[in-house]
Design a protein around this motif. Structure first.
Motif, PDB file in Angstrom:
ATOM      1  N   THR A  61      45.748  60.765  23.741  1.00  0.00           N
ATOM      2  CA  THR A  61      44.977  60.816  22.309  1.00  0.00           C
ATOM      3  C   THR A  61      45.779  60.117  21.293  1.00  0.00           C
ATOM      4  O   THR A  61      46.920  59.796  21.325  1.00  0.00           O
ATOM      5  N   SER A  62      45.092  59.843  20.211  1.00  0.00           N
ATOM      6  CA  SER A  62      45.599  59.087  18.890  1.00  0.00           C
ATOM      7  C   SER A  62      46.603  59.795  18.310  1.00  0.00           C
ATOM      8  O   SER A  62      47.766  59.255  17.653  1.00  0.00           O
ATOM      9  N   SER A  63      46.639  61.344  18.694  1.00  0.00           N
ATOM     10  CA  SER A  63      47.908  62.044  18.117  1.00  0.00           C
ATOM     11  C   SER A  63      48.984  62.119  19.168  1.00  0.00           C
ATOM     12  O   SER A  63      50.012  62.723  18.928  1.00  0.00           O
ATOM     13  N   GLY A  64      49.011  61.381  20.136  1.00  0.00           N
ATOM     14  CA  GLY A  64      50.211  61.184  21.049  1.00  0.00           C
ATOM     15  C   GLY A  64      50.100  62.401  22.043  1.00  0.00           C
ATOM     16  O   GLY A  64      51.427  62.791  22.507  1.00  0.00           O
ATOM     17  N   GLU A  65      49.029  63.200  22.356  1.00  0.00           N
ATOM     18  CA  GLU A  65      49.113  64.333  23.269  1.00  0.00           C
ATOM     19  C   GLU A  65      48.483  63.508  24.579  1.00  0.00           C
ATOM     20  O   GLU A  65      47.487  62.951  24.696  1.00  0.00           O
ATOM     21  N   LEU A  66      49.228  63.777  25.871  1.00  0.00           N
ATOM     22  CA  LEU A  66      48.533  63.522  27.130  1.00  0.00           C
ATOM     23  C   LEU A  66      47.666  64.793  27.758  1.00  0.00           C
ATOM     24  O   LEU A  66      48.187  65.680  27.986  1.00  0.00           O
ATOM     25  N   VAL A  67      46.310  64.412  27.777  1.00  0.00           N
ATOM     26  CA  VAL A  67      45.448  65.367  28.097  1.00  0.00           C
ATOM     27  C   VAL A  67      44.921  65.257  29.506  1.00  0.00           C
ATOM     28  O   VAL A  67      44.752  64.224  29.612  1.00  0.00           O
ATOM     29  N   GLU A  68      44.677  66.324  30.184  1.00  0.00           N
ATOM     30  CA  GLU A  68      44.066  66.280  31.560  1.00  0.00           C
ATOM     31  C   GLU A  68      42.825  67.217  31.554  1.00  0.00           C
ATOM     32  O   GLU A  68      42.737  68.223  30.897  1.00  0.00           O
ATOM     33  N   THR A  69      41.584  66.484  31.547  1.00  0.00           N
ATOM     34  CA  THR A  69      40.321  66.927  31.867  1.00  0.00           C
ATOM     35  C   THR A  69      39.811  66.756  33.235  1.00  0.00           C
ATOM     36  O   THR A  69      39.988  65.887  33.838  1.00  0.00           O
ATOM     37  N   ARG A  70      39.138  68.009  33.833  1.00  0.00           N
ATOM     38  CA  ARG A  70      38.592  68.113  35.077  1.00  0.00           C
ATOM     39  C   ARG A  70      37.301  68.643  35.117  1.00  0.00           C
ATOM     40  O   ARG A  70      36.956  69.166  34.425  1.00  0.00           O
ATOM     41  N   VAL A  71      36.145  67.700  35.945  1.00  0.00           N
ATOM     42  CA  VAL A  71      35.104  68.057  36.089  1.00  0.00           C
ATOM     43  C   VAL A  71      34.688  68.364  37.496  1.00  0.00           C
ATOM     44  O   VAL A  71      34.826  67.171  38.192  1.00  0.00           O
ATOM     45  N   MET A  72      34.109  69.287  37.811  1.00  0.00           N
ATOM     46  CA  MET A  72      33.892  69.635  39.231  1.00  0.00           C
ATOM     47  C   MET A  72      32.503  68.891  39.795  1.00  0.00           C
ATOM     48  O   MET A  72      31.666  68.679  38.864  1.00  0.00           O
ATOM     49  N   GLY A  73      32.459  68.267  40.920  1.00  0.00           N
ATOM     50  CA  GLY A  73      31.209  67.655  41.305  1.00  0.00           C
ATOM     51  C   GLY A  73      30.299  68.716  41.906  1.00  0.00           C
ATOM     52  O   GLY A  73      30.587  69.696  42.365  1.00  0.00           O
ATOM     53  N   ARG A  74      29.024  68.419  41.877  1.00  0.00           N
ATOM     54  CA  ARG A  74      27.812  69.090  42.610  1.00  0.00           C
ATOM     55  C   ARG A  74      27.077  68.130  43.278  1.00  0.00           C
ATOM     56  O   ARG A  74      26.798  66.839  42.824  1.00  0.00           O
ATOM     57  N   VAL A  75      26.245  68.722  44.308  1.00  0.00           N
ATOM     58  CA  VAL A  75      25.344  67.801  45.072  1.00  0.00           C
ATOM     59  C   VAL A  75      23.981  67.892  44.419  1.00  0.00           C
ATOM     60  O   VAL A  75      23.355  69.119  44.274  1.00  0.00           O
ATOM     61  N   VAL A  76      23.575  66.525  44.327  1.00  0.00           N
ATOM     62  CA  VAL A  76      22.177  66.619  43.635  1.00  0.00           C
ATOM     63  C   VAL A  76      21.357  65.473  44.337  1.00  0.00           C
ATOM     64  O   VAL A  76      21.793  64.286  44.463  1.00  0.00           O
ATOM     65  N   SER A  77      20.210  66.166  45.249  1.00  0.00           N
ATOM     66  CA  SER A  77      19.458  65.091  46.037  1.00  0.00           C
ATOM     67  C   SER A  77      20.157  64.404  47.092  1.00  0.00           C
ATOM     68  O   SER A  77      20.274  63.046  47.250  1.00  0.00           O
ATOM     69  N   GLY A  78      21.225  65.029  47.532  1.00  0.00           N
ATOM     70  CA  GLY A  78      22.077  64.617  48.449  1.00  0.00           C
ATOM     71  C   GLY A  78      23.289  63.677  48.292  1.00  0.00           C
ATOM     72  O   GLY A  78      23.867  63.041  48.894  1.00  0.00           O
ATOM     73  N   TRP A  86      26.724  62.942  45.192  1.00  0.00           N
ATOM     74  CA  TRP A  86      27.703  63.764  44.450  1.00  0.00           C
ATOM     75  C   TRP A  86      27.469  63.388  43.047  1.00  0.00           C
ATOM     76  O   TRP A  86      27.427  61.982  42.841  1.00  0.00           O
ATOM     77  N   VAL A  87      27.451  64.156  42.030  1.00  0.00           N
ATOM     78  CA  VAL A  87      27.035  63.920  40.606  1.00  0.00           C
ATOM     79  C   VAL A  87      28.385  64.800  39.882  1.00  0.00           C
ATOM     80  O   VAL A  87      28.792  65.936  40.285  1.00  0.00           O
ATOM     81  N   PHE A  88      28.629  64.121  38.536  1.00  0.00           N
ATOM     82  CA  PHE A  88      29.989  64.893  37.986  1.00  0.00           C
ATOM     83  C   PHE A  88      29.197  64.834  36.592  1.00  0.00           C
ATOM     84  O   PHE A  88      29.700  64.447  35.553  1.00  0.00           O
ATOM     85  N   ASP A  89      28.260  65.945  36.324  1.00  0.00           N
ATOM     86  CA  ASP A  89      27.561  66.078  34.741  1.00  0.00           C
ATOM     87  C   ASP A  89      27.874  67.350  34.342  1.00  0.00           C
ATOM     88  O   ASP A  89      27.097  67.653  33.400  1.00  0.00           O
ATOM     89  N   ARG A  90      28.654  68.211  35.173  1.00  0.00           N
ATOM     90  CA  ARG A  90      28.942  69.523  34.488  1.00  0.00           C
ATOM     91  C   ARG A  90      29.712  69.678  33.152  1.00  0.00           C
ATOM     92  O   ARG A  90      30.520  68.732  33.270  1.00  0.00           O
ATOM     93  N   PRO A  91      29.714  70.425  32.497  1.00  0.00           N
ATOM     94  CA  PRO A  91      30.897  70.719  31.437  1.00  0.00           C
ATOM     95  C   PRO A  91      32.119  70.691  32.251  1.00  0.00           C
ATOM     96  O   PRO A  91      32.368  71.020  33.517  1.00  0.00           O
ATOM     97  N   ALA A  92      33.252  70.348  31.662  1.00  0.00           N
ATOM     98  CA  ALA A  92      34.758  70.194  32.109  1.00  0.00           C
ATOM     99  C   ALA A  92      35.038  71.782  32.488  1.00  0.00           C
ATOM    100  O   ALA A  92      34.852  72.660  31.603  1.00  0.00           O
ATOM    101  N   VAL A  93      35.785  71.888  33.508  1.00  0.00           N
ATOM    102  CA  VAL A  93      36.179  73.234  33.958  1.00  0.00           C
ATOM    103  C   VAL A  93      37.470  73.289  33.554  1.00  0.00           C
ATOM    104  O   VAL A  93      37.913  74.614  33.034  1.00  0.00           O
ATOM    105  N   SER A  94      38.180  72.607  32.879  1.00  0.00           N
ATOM    106  CA  SER A  94      39.586  72.467  32.352  1.00  0.00           C
ATOM    107  C   SER A  94      40.015  71.326  31.547  1.00  0.00           C
ATOM    108  O   SER A  94      39.565  70.167  31.817  1.00  0.00           O
ATOM    109  N   ARG A  95      40.686  71.613  30.277  1.00  0.00           N
ATOM    110  CA  ARG A  95      40.962  70.540  29.333  1.00  0.00           C
ATOM    111  C   ARG A  95      42.490  71.018  29.024  1.00  0.00           C
ATOM    112  O   ARG A  95      42.593  71.799  28.171  1.00  0.00           O
ATOM    113  N   GLN A  96      43.310  70.526  29.297  1.00  0.00           N
ATOM    114  CA  GLN A  96      44.806  70.903  29.163  1.00  0.00           C
ATOM    115  C   GLN A  96      45.759  69.842  28.595  1.00  0.00           C
ATOM    116  O   GLN A  96      45.784  68.632  28.935  1.00  0.00           O
ATOM    117  N   THR A  97      46.520  70.162  27.712  1.00  0.00           N
ATOM    118  CA  THR A  97      47.484  69.149  27.021  1.00  0.00           C
ATOM    119  C   THR A  97      48.752  69.452  27.827  1.00  0.00           C
ATOM    120  O   THR A  97      49.383  70.362  28.155  1.00  0.00           O
TER     121      THR A  97
END
Length: 207
Positions: free
Chosen positions: A99-116, A118-129
């Motif tokens: 980030t602009s403030s110098g934090e290394l941030v990890e964000t994870r989004v779980m996939g889900r199957v839509v019409s056969g 994989w899509v990644f459109d759900r809210p993040a399951v975690s956001r960690q500095t």
């Protein structure tokens, strides 16, 4: 009496100077220790994420390991939760960003199957500095521009030091990482820098 007072004044001055010098040395050593620890923690997490990068496929759908990448952030697909009997199950899209403030941030989004697919459109399951006090790529420190955190090595050996194009996402076989951390805003302590070239064992391509 006057001589004794003068001598005492000199001694007190010397003791004060010694105390200030010791305090300054301790502060610098503490900042250096914090910088080294922060850089080590950050690089360990980056290594784990990059090494887990995987192609995601379902039917005719094939997603490259990398979703996006530039000098200060990278997004990729990975499998982290593996059942011994059935193998990897649900893919995760992971983003590492400074980030602009110098934090290394990890964000994870779980996939889900839509019409056969994989899509990644759900809210993040975690956001960690992961760590702080990272020197931000492109910023200036002591008159010098900070270099890229992430650079990308392609299968043909070329090195990309800019945002990846969509055509290049599937060609990345390794990431060169240069992580600099300085836990001292005064500039008296040099930053700790760790550099690694990280391959993706799950890819068929080899470096």
């Amino acid at each position: 009496m006057l001589v004794a007072i003068s001598v005492l004044a000199v001694v007190m001055t010397l003791l004060t100077m010694l105390f200030v010098a010791l305090s300054s040395t301790f502060t610098r050593q503490e900042a250096q220790h914090d910088s080294t620890g922060g850089a080590s923690v950050g690089m360990q997490r980056i290594e784990r994420v990059i090494h887990a990068g995987s192609i995601v496929s379902r039917g005719t759908q094939v997603l490259p390991a990398f979703e996006a990448g530039n000098q200060r952030s990278v997004s990729l697909h990975a499998f982290f939760d593996t059942d011994v009997a059935s193998g990897p199950t649900t893919p995760t899209r992971v983003t590492l960003e400074v980030t602009s403030s110098g934090e290394l941030v990890e964000t994870r989004v779980m996939g889900r199957v839509v019409s056969g697919r994989w899509v990644f459109d759900r809210p993040a399951v975690s956001r960690q500095t992961i760590t702080r006090d990272v020197l931000v790529p492109g910023s200036r420190v002591n008159g010098t521009s900070v270099g890229s955190l992430f650079r990308y090595e392609l299968a043909d050996g070329s090195l990309i030091d800019r945002p990846l194009t969509s055509a290049e996402l599937g060609l990345v076989v390794a990431v060169r990482v240069s992580l600099s951390v300085r836990a001292d805003s005064t500039g008296r302590v040099a930053p700790t820098r760790i550099e690694r070239t990280l391959g993706l064992p799950n890819l068929d391509a080899t470096r």
